[in-house]
Enzyme design. Structure first.
Site, PDB file in Angstrom:
ATOM      1  N   LYS A  40       0.834  -1.213   0.000  1.00  0.00           N
ATOM      2  CA  LYS A  40       0.000   0.000   0.000  1.00  0.00           C
ATOM      3  C   LYS A  40       0.865   1.258   0.000  1.00  0.00           C
ATOM      4  CE  LYS A  40      -0.168  -0.616   4.970  1.00  0.00           C
ATOM      5  NZ  LYS A  40      -0.907  -1.182   6.093  1.00  0.00           N
ATOM      6  N   TYR A 263      13.048  31.155   7.509  1.00  0.00           N
ATOM      7  CA  TYR A 263      11.828  31.839   7.973  1.00  0.00           C
ATOM      8  C   TYR A 263      11.841  31.959   9.484  1.00  0.00           C
ATOM      9  CZ  TYR A 263       9.860  31.248   3.295  1.00  0.00           C
ATOM     10  OH  TYR A 263       9.630  31.302   1.954  1.00  0.00           O
TER      11      TYR A 263
HETATM   12  C1  LIG Z   1      -0.110  -1.967   6.812  1.00  0.00           C
HETATM   13  C2  LIG Z   1      -0.667  -3.227   7.363  1.00  0.00           C
HETATM   14  C3  LIG Z   1       0.161  -4.309   7.709  1.00  0.00           C
HETATM   15  C4  LIG Z   1       1.679  -4.229   7.672  1.00  0.00           C
HETATM   16  O1  LIG Z   1       2.179  -3.718   8.873  1.00  0.00           O
HETATM   17  P1  LIG Z   1       3.750  -3.471   9.120  1.00  0.00           P
HETATM   18  O2  LIG Z   1       3.796  -2.975  10.505  1.00  0.00           O
HETATM   19  O3  LIG Z   1       4.187  -2.453   8.126  1.00  0.00           O
HETATM   20  O4  LIG Z   1       4.444  -4.776   8.922  1.00  0.00           O
HETATM   21  C5  LIG Z   1      -0.453  -5.484   8.093  1.00  0.00           C
HETATM   22  N1  LIG Z   1      -1.806  -5.587   8.168  1.00  0.00           N
HETATM   23  C6  LIG Z   1      -2.616  -4.557   7.883  1.00  0.00           C
HETATM   24  C7  LIG Z   1      -4.085  -4.739   8.014  1.00  0.00           C
HETATM   25  C8  LIG Z   1      -2.087  -3.351   7.483  1.00  0.00           C
HETATM   26  O5  LIG Z   1      -2.911  -2.329   7.211  1.00  0.00           O
END
Ligand SMILES: *Cc1c(COP(=O)(O)O)cnc(C)c1O
Length: 374
Positions: A40, A263
């Site tokens: 993702k 800034y």
């Molecule tokens: C993003 C996600 C993971 C992966 O988690 P990590 O901590 O990056 O290994 C696993 N399960 C779900 C449902 C997620 O949304």
């Protein structure tokens, strides 16, 4: 007009390290658990197509995504293995997701109804993974009420939904094994109410869970951060770094006592100093919180970030480093001659987590993959 991706600022990604982190996880959990790499958010900011190309050589079960668009992109890239959308879908995306053959996490009787109705409309079966909420609270059927929603699940299966998986998501595996065991117990309790066929894929652990309690790996592990070189949690094995971030020196200035930078003029030279402006800023995803706090590496030396980071420029104090010229490369994340700044060092200085640093690296930074075609 062609520009060199290393002209200004860029991200480098080590394909070999990504693959080695995948093997490390595999070795930790053993040969019986399948790998579901979570890709993702553009594979946590690294670049989806390249990440998938590499991860496919690790023989995963399939890939996990959060959105329909991400799943469709995987299909467009030619991925034929299962694609699981773990997050609840907006109702309006359900039909397209079913039509595209996505495997869908379902979290409520309402969601079951939406997917089965969509499946009927488009005339194809839908593969579902039942998410059980054992404490994350953001998605999933309530573990306490499995008996109550069992009959919605049975109905969905009766009208043709294929029950492919069951999962829960851990909320504190990064810091607390006790809560993981509690969530595991709740998940098992819910499953025991459901008469789960042997064919159903059971997946519980994320990166931290896999490293902390590999005996809970079940049929598959859903992992992201460790693959991409972020620490999974306190006291857990560190991954091999995968990502580095670099920027060119584009301006060098002699500063005198009283001169200010950035800034708000929040930094003032106390004596004669030398400053270098780097062609990178918060518009590239470098957290503004690193102003007057973080540092970078140039020629193997640490140069403190001075003043506020602006959208396109970050200024560092190079008074203690000799021979810096325009066009030299500074490393904001990564190593340079034995000195190292990790994703998690930056995260800590910016009061956040490695996940946010990686996914926050903006599209303005070209991703340069190393070792992809070797
Ligand atoms: C993003 C996600 C993971 C992966 O988690 P990590 O901590 O990056 O290994 C696993 N399960 C779900 C449902 C997620 O949304």
């Amino acid at each position: 007009m062609l520009t060199n991706p290393r002209d200004r600022a860029w991200v480098e990604v080590q394909a070999g390290a990504l693959l080695r982190n995948a093997s490390t996880l595999r070795q930790v959990v053993g040969p019986d658990a399948l790998l579901i790499p979570m890709v993702k958010a553009d594979a946590y900011g690294l670049g989806l197509s390249e990440a998938v190309r590499i991860l496919e050589t690790a023989d995963p079960w399939g890939f996990g995504v959060a959105t329909l668009a991400e799943g469709l992109e995987l299909r467009r890239l030619g991925v034929v293995s299962p694609v699981l959308v773990v997050s609840p879908l907006p109702p309006a995306s359900t039909e397209a997701a079913v039509e595209a053959g996505m495997q869908l996490g379902v979290s409520s009787p309402e969601a079951l109804r939406l997917v089965t109705e969509a499946a009927e409309r488009v005339g194809r079966a839908v593969d579902i993974h039942v998410e059980v909420d054992t404490g994350i609270g953001r998605a999933g059927f309530d573990w306490k009420d499995a008996r109550g929603w069992k009959h919605d699940l049975d109905n969905a299966i009766n009208v043709g939904a294929r029950w492919v998986g069951a999962y829960t998501h851990l909320h504190s595996a990064d810091e607390d094994p006790q809560t993981v065991l509690q969530q595991w117990g709740r998940f098992q309790e819910a499953l025991s109410e459901l008469s789960v066929p042997d064919s159903v894929l059971i997946h519980v652990v994320n990166s931290a869970g896999a490293l902390r309690l590999p005996e809970l790996a079940a049929s598959a592990i859903r992992t992201g951060i460790f693959l991409y070189g972020g620490r999974a949690g306190t006291g857990l094995q560190a991954p091999e770094p995968v990502v580095s971030v670099h920027a060119r020196v584009v301006h060098i200035r002699q500063a005198h006592a009283g001169d200010t930078v950035g800034y708000g003029a929040t930094y003032q030279a106390e004596a004669k100093e030398q400053w270098a402006s780097l062609a990178i800023g918060y518009g590239d995803g470098i957290p503004r919180l690193l102003g007057n706090r973080g540092s970078v590496l140039i020629r193997g030396c640490r140069a403190p970030i001075i003043g506020r980071i602006s959208m396109d420029i970050t200024v560092v104090n190079i008074s203690d480093i000799a021979n810096i010229s325009l066009g030299d490369v500074a490393t904001l994340i990564g190593s340079d001659k034995g000195e190292q700044i990790t994703v998690d060092d930056v995260a800590e200085q910016a009061d956040t987590i490695g996940y946010e640093i990686l996914t926050g690296l903006s599209a303005r930074l070209p991703r340069i993959w190393r070792g992809l075609d070797e």
